[in-house]
Design a protein around this motif. Sequence first.
Motif, PDB file in Angstrom:
ATOM      1  N   ALA A  94      -0.661   7.967   0.253  1.00 43.09           N
ATOM      2  CA  ALA A  94       0.462   8.750   0.769  1.00 43.09           C
ATOM      3  C   ALA A  94       0.633  10.080   0.039  1.00 43.09           C
ATOM      4  N   SER A  95       0.447  10.067  -1.285  1.00 44.02           N
ATOM      5  CA  SER A  95       0.767  11.269  -2.051  1.00 44.02           C
ATOM      6  C   SER A  95      -0.267  11.628  -3.109  1.00 44.02           C
ATOM      7  N   GLY A  96      -1.375  10.878  -3.158  1.00 47.31           N
ATOM      8  CA  GLY A  96      -2.395  11.165  -4.153  1.00 47.31           C
ATOM      9  C   GLY A  96      -2.051  10.672  -5.539  1.00 47.31           C
ATOM     10  N   PHE A 137      -1.679  -3.426  -3.406  1.00 45.50           N
ATOM     11  CA  PHE A 137      -1.280  -2.769  -2.163  1.00 45.50           C
ATOM     12  C   PHE A 137      -0.397  -1.555  -2.460  1.00 45.50           C
ATOM     13  N   ASP A 138       0.570  -1.741  -3.347  1.00 47.01           N
ATOM     14  CA  ASP A 138       1.498  -0.648  -3.650  1.00 47.01           C
ATOM     15  C   ASP A 138       0.777   0.542  -4.283  1.00 47.01           C
ATOM     16  N   ALA A 139      -0.213   0.242  -5.127  1.00 45.52           N
ATOM     17  CA  ALA A 139      -0.986   1.317  -5.756  1.00 45.52           C
ATOM     18  C   ALA A 139      -1.780   2.096  -4.714  1.00 45.52           C
ATOM     19  N   VAL A 140      -2.398   1.392  -3.769  1.00 46.38           N
ATOM     20  CA  VAL A 140      -3.186   2.050  -2.723  1.00 46.38           C
ATOM     21  C   VAL A 140      -2.280   2.858  -1.795  1.00 46.38           C
ATOM     22  N   ILE A 141      -1.139   2.282  -1.437  1.00 46.23           N
ATOM     23  CA  ILE A 141      -0.196   2.980  -0.553  1.00 46.23           C
ATOM     24  C   ILE A 141       0.246   4.299  -1.171  1.00 46.23           C
ATOM     25  N   ALA A 142       0.622   4.276  -2.454  1.00 47.01           N
ATOM     26  CA  ALA A 142       1.064   5.500  -3.130  1.00 47.01           C
ATOM     27  C   ALA A 142      -0.073   6.509  -3.241  1.00 47.01           C
ATOM     28  N   TYR A 143      -1.280   6.015  -3.500  1.00 47.43           N
ATOM     29  CA  TYR A 143      -2.450   6.887  -3.624  1.00 47.43           C
ATOM     30  C   TYR A 143      -2.767   7.564  -2.297  1.00 47.43           C
TER      31      TYR A 143
END
Length: 321
Positions: free
Chosen positions: A287-289, A279-285
């Motif tokens: 949100a900011s690429g 989840f954290d990896a997808v959220i960062a991806y």
Amino acid sequence: MSFRALLLAGALSGAVLATGAHAADLTIGFSQIGSESGWRAAETNVSKAEAKQRNINLKIADAQQKQENQIKAIRSFIAQGVDAIFLAPVVATGWDTVLKEAKEAEIPVVLLDRDIDPSGKDLYLTAVTSDSVHEGRVAGEWLAETVGDKPCNVVELQGTVGASVATNRKKGFEEGIAGHADIRIVRTQTGDFTRAKGKEVMESFIKAEGGGKNICAVYAHNDDMMVGAIQALKEAGLKPGAEILTVSIDAVPDIFKAIAAGEANATVELTPNMAGPAFDAVIAYKASGTVPPKWIRTESKLYTAADDPQGVYDSKKDLGY
């Protein structure tokens, strides 16, 4: 801090990270293998809890251990226009076509718990898995150290044929016992990661090996198969954990019950919290690429009777195994 407290702390920290990335706007589809084991059920429960902490809309499709069902689920998620897809692949091959469809739809795919054939590595964002070769190696090294210089005939209960984790746990175990010529794998057969099949296969091993008298140790690719094997050994009048050593992987509650009762010896933990880091990896991806590493490795730990098995059992039961 208890196992449960550590997991919840990780979930809460993830929720803080998620807030800034508008996780509440995300819908993620999860093609789950099924519920072939206690560990798999716990992974599903923990995934739901991790999604709730981050306000993510998580849609889970149970594939009942069939790849065709997973492919259908992925295509359904693509049609729904989800923000990302999680996939726990039942086998390692046969994913290229459907994952290309997800890529063309610009939907990132994250693998959970298991990897796929190298030809498909450009088709997913990241894989959140343990090092399953390492898990098998730890199990093999524990057995080699426990047995010492004594001869030891091992029977092996393999996971689902074609699953990367089964291939890797076998490879790692063989590496762990390498150099110990007196430790030999004399029987090996798939138990499909299930308790019932593990019992059935163990019964055949016992018959083939002099009523079990020729067996020194049992190695199982997961704890559920080992629990079934322990039942078969007991029904045959044998004493697992005493006469016959056992080592398996996953660290589900029932194996700690067996260790506390002296009927099992060791297990290597596979954390059920694969979804939190995903989840954290997808959220960062989103949100900011930020592109995550291709492999996000989770940690594993060896447990034996010295690790308060009853206490670990109690804490893990809270996770919904």
